[in-house]
Scaffold this motif. Structure first.
Motif, PDB file in Angstrom:
ATOM      1  N   UNK A  48      -3.456  -4.229  -3.727  1.00 50.52           N
ATOM      2  CA  UNK A  48      -2.600  -3.056  -3.575  1.00 50.52           C
ATOM      3  C   UNK A  48      -3.452  -1.790  -3.667  1.00 50.52           C
ATOM      4  N   UNK A  49      -3.173  -0.822  -2.821  1.00 52.50           N
ATOM      5  CA  UNK A  49      -3.970   0.399  -2.884  1.00 52.50           C
ATOM      6  C   UNK A  49      -3.203   1.636  -2.467  1.00 52.50           C
TER       7      UNK A  49
ATOM      8  N   UNK B 261      -7.630  -3.048   4.393  1.00 53.25           N
ATOM      9  CA  UNK B 261      -7.468  -3.691   3.085  1.00 53.25           C
ATOM     10  C   UNK B 261      -6.242  -4.584   3.007  1.00 53.25           C
ATOM     11  N   UNK B 262      -5.241  -4.357   3.877  1.00 55.60           N
ATOM     12  CA  UNK B 262      -4.083  -5.262   3.816  1.00 55.60           C
ATOM     13  C   UNK B 262      -4.195  -6.351   4.880  1.00 55.60           C
ATOM     14  N   UNK B 263      -5.398  -6.473   5.449  1.00 60.63           N
ATOM     15  CA  UNK B 263      -5.657  -7.609   6.328  1.00 60.63           C
ATOM     16  C   UNK B 263      -5.282  -7.404   7.788  1.00 60.63           C
ATOM     17  N   UNK B 264      -4.968  -6.172   8.179  1.00 58.60           N
ATOM     18  CA  UNK B 264      -4.598  -5.902   9.582  1.00 58.60           C
ATOM     19  C   UNK B 264      -5.829  -5.388  10.321  1.00 58.60           C
TER      20      UNK B 264
ATOM     21  N   UNK C 104       0.824  -1.200   0.000  1.00 56.36           N
ATOM     22  CA  UNK C 104       0.000   0.000   0.000  1.00 56.36           C
ATOM     23  C   UNK C 104       0.862   1.255   0.000  1.00 56.36           C
ATOM     24  N   UNK C 105       0.245   2.352  -0.403  1.00 56.80           N
ATOM     25  CA  UNK C 105       0.881   3.659  -0.283  1.00 56.80           C
ATOM     26  C   UNK C 105      -0.063   4.557   0.504  1.00 56.80           C
TER      27      UNK C 105
END
Ligand code: IPM
Ligand code: MG
Length: 300
Positions: free
Chosen positions: A218-219, A252-255, A8-9
């Motif tokens: 990715x976002x 979104x990254x699963x955290x 991610x950014x």
């Protein structure tokens, strides 16, 4: 930037009066567009909710804000923003400028799929916004979104024209669940919707594409507000939108756990009202509000 393996950014707002000349050859917007296209971030998600603590801060009557919980899904890499030809020329009869609005059915289909998938996890309503009474691209948009909708019989689809949607957003915003629309309409309507939340300093956004990493999609995550040059460096900006963008990123990254923890700390600080910024009715600066959130994180 190698970038591809990154999950991610998180982006801070860009721009300022120094770079405001729309005729300059290099502008901060170009970097934004480059990031959007380079990473194929075609889906821009802008959730709008009104926190009970902030109802008073909204320009709308409290009664109109009840139940407002919408998600604007804006197509981000097509349409007028990238259509060619685009530019100005001098002709024998005077200056002339042109922009081009192209949409391919594949571009419409993939954003529609995202909208329907997200609607399934929400109140199962999609409002597709276009200008089909005038624009060919909108007529294609309507057809393709209807086709995609056929695969989601559990989701209610309605088509609305952009002009009357602008009116409805100000008069009956609670009617919307997921709004899906093309790039320019989404740009305009999402700013309008953001006003409902009382402060522009409240709203996060995510821009997603097809790219998958080990952590998920990715976002690029960023607050929807701009760089607010008039208050830059004064320690008064509301840090919520940026922190909420980080929360969206973590989700979104699963955290999920980390995201929940920050959310909880934020709600506590908002509910106490002691350490909130001026736009939220308090007297804290950016630093004090952020410190209060971090302190909550440590004790929770
Ligand atoms: C946004 C912004 C950008 C856009 C500008 C800064 C080019 O308004 O992200 O909504 O129009 O996409
Ligand atoms: Mg905008």
């Amino acid at each position: 930037m190698r970038g591809h393996e990154r999950a991610a950014l998180l982006l801070g707002a860009v721009g300022g009066p120094k770079w405001d000349n729309p005729n300059a050859s290099v502008r901060p917007e170009q970097a934004l567009f480059a990031l959007r296209t380079r990473f194929g971030l075609f889906a821009n998600l802008r959730p709008v909710t009104v926190l009970p603590e902030l109802v008073e801060a909204s320009p709308l009557k409290a009664s109109r804000l009840e139940g407002v919980d919408m998600l604007v899904v804006r197509e981000l890499t097509g349409g007028l923003y990238f259509g060619r030809p685009s530019g100005e020329e001098t002709t024998s009869s005077g200056r002339r400028a042109v922009d081009t609005l192209p949409y391919h059915e594949d571009e419409i289909r993939r954003i529609a799929v995202i909208a329907f998938e997200l609607a399934r996890k929400r109140r199962k309503r999609v409002a597709s916004i276009d200008k089909a009474n005038v624009l060919s691209t909108s007529r294609l948009w309507r057809k393709v979104v209807t086709e995609v909708g056929a695969d989601y019989p559990d989701v209610v689809l309605e088509h609305r024209l952009v002009d009357s949607t602008a009116m409805l957003l100000a008069t009956w915003p609670a009617t919307f669940d997921v709004i899906v629309t093309e790039n320019l309409f989404g740009d305009i309507l999402s700013d309008e919707a953001a006003v409902l939340a009382g402060s522009l300093g409240m709203l996060p956004s995510a821009s997603l594409g097809d790219r998958r990493t080990a952590s998920g999609t990715f976002g690029l995550y960023e607050p929807i507000h701009g760089s607010a040059p008039d208050i830059a460096g004064k320690d008064i900006a509301n840090p919520m939108a940026t922190i909420l963008s980080a929360v969206m990123m973590l989700r979104y990254i699963g955290e999920r756990q980390a995201a929940d923890r920050i959310d909880k700390a934020l709600s506590q600080v908002l509910a106490e009202k002691r350490d909130v910024t001026v736009d939220l009715g308090g007297d804290a600066g950016t630093r004090r509000m952020t410190d209060a959130i971090v302190a909550r994180l440590k004790t929770n």
